[in-house]
Design a protein around this motif. Structure first.
Motif, PDB file in Angstrom:
ATOM      1  N   SER A 156       0.822  -1.210   0.000  1.00 32.52           N
ATOM      2  CA  SER A 156       0.000   0.000   0.000  1.00 32.52           C
ATOM      3  C   SER A 156       0.856   1.259   0.000  1.00 32.52           C
ATOM      4  O   SER A 156       0.526   2.251  -0.664  1.00 32.52           O
ATOM      5  CB  SER A 156      -0.926   0.003   1.232  1.00 32.52           C
ATOM      6  N   ILE A 157       1.967   1.231   0.742  1.00 32.93           N
ATOM      7  CA  ILE A 157       2.886   2.376   0.764  1.00 32.93           C
ATOM      8  C   ILE A 157       3.431   2.644  -0.635  1.00 32.93           C
ATOM      9  O   ILE A 157       3.506   3.793  -1.096  1.00 32.93           O
ATOM     10  CB  ILE A 157       4.044   2.115   1.752  1.00 32.93           C
ATOM     11  N   ILE A 158       3.822   1.595  -1.340  1.00 28.75           N
ATOM     12  CA  ILE A 158       4.376   1.751  -2.694  1.00 28.75           C
ATOM     13  C   ILE A 158       3.352   2.384  -3.622  1.00 28.75           C
ATOM     14  O   ILE A 158       3.679   3.255  -4.444  1.00 28.75           O
ATOM     15  CB  ILE A 158       4.833   0.385  -3.235  1.00 28.75           C
ATOM     16  N   LYS A 159       2.080   1.980  -3.483  1.00 28.92           N
ATOM     17  CA  LYS A 159       1.021   2.469  -4.371  1.00 28.92           C
ATOM     18  C   LYS A 159       0.412   3.784  -3.891  1.00 28.92           C
ATOM     19  O   LYS A 159      -0.395   4.380  -4.611  1.00 28.92           O
ATOM     20  CB  LYS A 159      -0.082   1.414  -4.477  1.00 28.92           C
ATOM     21  N   GLY A 160       0.790   4.229  -2.686  1.00 25.97           N
ATOM     22  CA  GLY A 160       0.196   5.438  -2.140  1.00 25.97           C
ATOM     23  C   GLY A 160      -1.237   5.235  -1.694  1.00 25.97           C
ATOM     24  O   GLY A 160      -2.021   6.195  -1.603  1.00 25.97           O
ATOM     25  N   GLU A 161      -1.600   3.976  -1.402  1.00 27.72           N
ATOM     26  CA  GLU A 161      -2.955   3.655  -0.964  1.00 27.72           C
ATOM     27  C   GLU A 161      -3.054   3.731   0.550  1.00 27.72           C
ATOM     28  O   GLU A 161      -2.054   3.703   1.263  1.00 27.72           O
ATOM     29  CB  GLU A 161      -3.332   2.245  -1.435  1.00 27.72           C
ATOM     30  N   ASP A 162      -4.286   3.819   1.042  1.00 29.05           N
ATOM     31  CA  ASP A 162      -4.499   3.857   2.485  1.00 29.05           C
ATOM     32  C   ASP A 162      -4.063   2.543   3.122  1.00 29.05           C
ATOM     33  O   ASP A 162      -4.113   1.474   2.497  1.00 29.05           O
ATOM     34  CB  ASP A 162      -5.976   4.113   2.803  1.00 29.05           C
ATOM     35  N   LEU A 163      -3.645   2.629   4.386  1.00 32.06           N
ATOM     36  CA  LEU A 163      -3.248   1.451   5.156  1.00 32.06           C
ATOM     37  C   LEU A 163      -4.483   0.944   5.890  1.00 32.06           C
ATOM     38  O   LEU A 163      -4.912   1.523   6.888  1.00 32.06           O
ATOM     39  CB  LEU A 163      -2.136   1.812   6.129  1.00 32.06           C
ATOM     40  N   ILE A 164      -5.081  -0.124   5.362  1.00 33.80           N
ATOM     41  CA  ILE A 164      -6.351  -0.628   5.868  1.00 33.80           C
ATOM     42  C   ILE A 164      -6.112  -1.655   6.965  1.00 33.80           C
ATOM     43  O   ILE A 164      -5.402  -2.641   6.758  1.00 33.80           O
ATOM     44  CB  ILE A 164      -7.192  -1.273   4.745  1.00 33.80           C
ATOM     45  N   MET A 165      -6.708  -1.422   8.130  1.00 32.36           N
ATOM     46  CA  MET A 165      -6.655  -2.397   9.216  1.00 32.36           C
ATOM     47  C   MET A 165      -8.021  -3.048   9.357  1.00 32.36           C
ATOM     48  O   MET A 165      -9.045  -2.356   9.428  1.00 32.36           O
ATOM     49  CB  MET A 165      -6.259  -1.724  10.539  1.00 32.36           C
ATOM     50  N   HIS A 166      -8.043  -4.385   9.401  1.00 37.11           N
ATOM     51  CA  HIS A 166      -9.289  -5.125   9.563  1.00 37.11           C
ATOM     52  C   HIS A 166      -9.542  -5.507  11.021  1.00 37.11           C
ATOM     53  O   HIS A 166     -10.487  -6.224  11.325  1.00 37.11           O
ATOM     54  CB  HIS A 166      -9.280  -6.372   8.682  1.00 37.11           C
ATOM     55  N   THR A 167      -8.659  -5.059  11.916  1.00 33.96           N
ATOM     56  CA  THR A 167      -8.842  -5.217  13.359  1.00 33.96           C
ATOM     57  C   THR A 167      -8.644  -3.844  13.989  1.00 33.96           C
ATOM     58  O   THR A 167      -8.371  -2.855  13.288  1.00 33.96           O
ATOM     59  CB  THR A 167      -7.819  -6.200  13.953  1.00 33.96           C
TER      60      THR A 167
END
Length: 343
Positions: free
Chosen positions: A225-236
C-alpha cells in the motif's frame, strides 16, 4: 540464483557479518521448508558462503514443488527431496550434521480452513525429523517455533521463555499455536529421553527481502500500500502488539542456536526495539515512507486473525549466546519496500 538487488545486498551483509565460517566448514545441512521465506534465505546464505568464503558445505533441501525450487534456486548445488512433511522422511543421500526445520504453514486463513493439516504438519513432520536425528546422531537441530505458542497475553510485561498465556483448545485457529506448543514439548522430550541435540527458536513475526508479493500478512499488505500510495487498511482494532525480526537477523540467530544453544531449550528470537502495535506500525509507515497513505480501520470478521495479545518478548537468553539484531523496524520496511519495487 538471485535476480533481486536487495536480496543480494542481504546475502552480502550476512557473509560480511557471519562469525561461524570455520565451525560450519565441511558440514552438511538439511533444511525443510526450503522454498519458504526463512528456509530459502537460509540456503541462499549457505550458498553465498560457499561462493565467497570457499566454505565446503553439503546442502539438502526438502520442498514440495519442483517448479518453485527451480524459480528460486535455478541450478544451485543443492540435493533436493520432494515430499510433504506429513509423509515418512525419504532417504537422504549424504550424512547430515545439522537440521534446520523451517517447514510450516504461515497463513491464518490456512489455519482456519485446514486445521487438521496444520496440526499434522507440525507434529508428524517434526517427529519424523527428530527420529532421524536420534538414529543418525546429528550434531545439532533447530526447530523453528513461533511466538504464537505463548497464546494470549494482554499485560505489557516482558515475556521470558518460561512464561505462557492462554490458548483456547476449542478455537479452530488454535491448531497452529497448540501445534507449535506440542512440538516444543516433543523436542524437549527427545532431548531429555534420547539426547537429541535439538534447540527451539521461538520466532516473532519475521520478514524482509524475499517475502512473496502474494503474502497477505499485514506487514506485506502495508508495504504494498505504501508503494502504491494507498491507504493502510486495518481489519482489526490494531491493538495487538509484538516485536519483529528481519530475515538476516533471524538467520544469524538460528546459527547461534545451532552452534551455541543448549539442548532441549527454547529461545525467543526478536528485535525488542521493534515492539509496536499494528496501528503503531501503520502510523510509522505513513509518517516515514508515504504521507499519502492514511491509516484506516475497516473491521472484518471471520478472517482467522489471532485474538488481541501483547507479546513483549525478552531476548536476554539469546543475547547471552552472543547474538545481537542489526535491523530496526524502519530499516526492515525500507528493505522490503525496495525489494517489492524491483519485482
Amino acid at each position: 540464483m538471485s535476480d533481486n538487488l536487495m536480496v543480494d545486498k542481504d546475502l552480502m551483509f550476512f557473509v560480511e557479518h557471519f562469525p561461524f565460517g570455520k565451525e560450519i566448514n565441511q558440514k552438511s545441512f538439511l533444511v525443510t521448508g526450503a522454498t519458504g521465506l526463512l528456509g530459502s534465505i537460509f540456503i541462499k546464505c549457505l550458498l553465498k558462503m560457499k561462493e565467497l568464503k570457499k566454505v565446503e558445505l553439503s546442502i539438502v533441501g526438502i520442498a514440495r514443488n519442483a517448479e518453485k525450487v527451480k524459480a528460486i534456486f535455478g541450478d544451485a548445488p543443492v540435493i533436493w527431496i520432494y515430499q510433504d512433511m506429513c509423509d515418512a522422511l525419504s532417504s537422504i543421500e549424504v550424512p547430515v550434521d545439522y537440521i534446520i526445520h523451517c517447514a510450516s504453514p504461515t497463513s491464518s486463513q490456512f489455519y482456519v480452513e485446514y486445521p487438521v493439516e496444520t496440526i499434522n504438519t507440525a507434529f508428524l513432520g517434526t517427529n519424523s525429523l527428530l527420529s532421524y536425528a536420534c538414529t543418525h546422531k546429528v550434531e545439532s537441530f533447530v526447530y523453528l517455533s513461533s511466538l504464537e505458542s505463548y497464546g494470549v497475553v494482554v499485560d505489557e510485561i516482558e515475556i521470558k521463555e518460561e512464561n505462557s498465556g492462554y490458548i483456547n483448545p476449542l478455537d479452530v485457529r488454535s491448531g497452529y499455536s497448540l501445534g507449535k506448543k506440542m512440538v516444543e514439548c516433543l523436542c524437549h522430550s527427545y532431548a531429555k529421553e534420547y539426547g537429541v541435540p535439538v534447540k527451539i527458536a521461538r520466532l516473532t513475526q519475521t520478514f524482509g527481502a524475499g517475502v512473496s508479493l502474494e503474502d497477505t500478512r499485514v506487514f506485506a499488505q502495508f508495504a504494498k500500500s505504501i508503494i502504491k500510495g494507498e491507504d493502510l487498511i486495518m481489519h482489526t482494532s490494531g491493538e495487538s502488539s509484538k516485536p519483529y525480526c528481519y530475515t538476516i537477523d533471524a538467520i544469524m540467530a538460528i546459527f547461534y542456536l545451532l552452534l551455541k544453544g543448549k539442548n532441549g531449550e527454547a529461545y525467543n528470537v526478536a528485535n525488542p526495539n521493534t515492539y509496536t502495535s499494528i496501528r503503531g506500525m501503520a502510523e510509522m509507515l505513513s509518517q516515514a515512507f508515504n504521507s499519502q497513505s492514511k491509516v484506516i480501520v475497516k473491521l472484518k470478521s471471520n478472517m482467522g486473525y489471532a485474538p488481541i495479545t501483547k507479546l513483549r518478548l525478552n531476548v536476554d537468553k539469546l543475547k547471552q549466546l552472543g547474538w545481537e539484531p542489526y535491523f530496526s523496524l524502519e530499516e526492515m520496511f525500507d528493505r522490503l519496500i525496495e525489494y517489492y519495487k524491483e519485482k
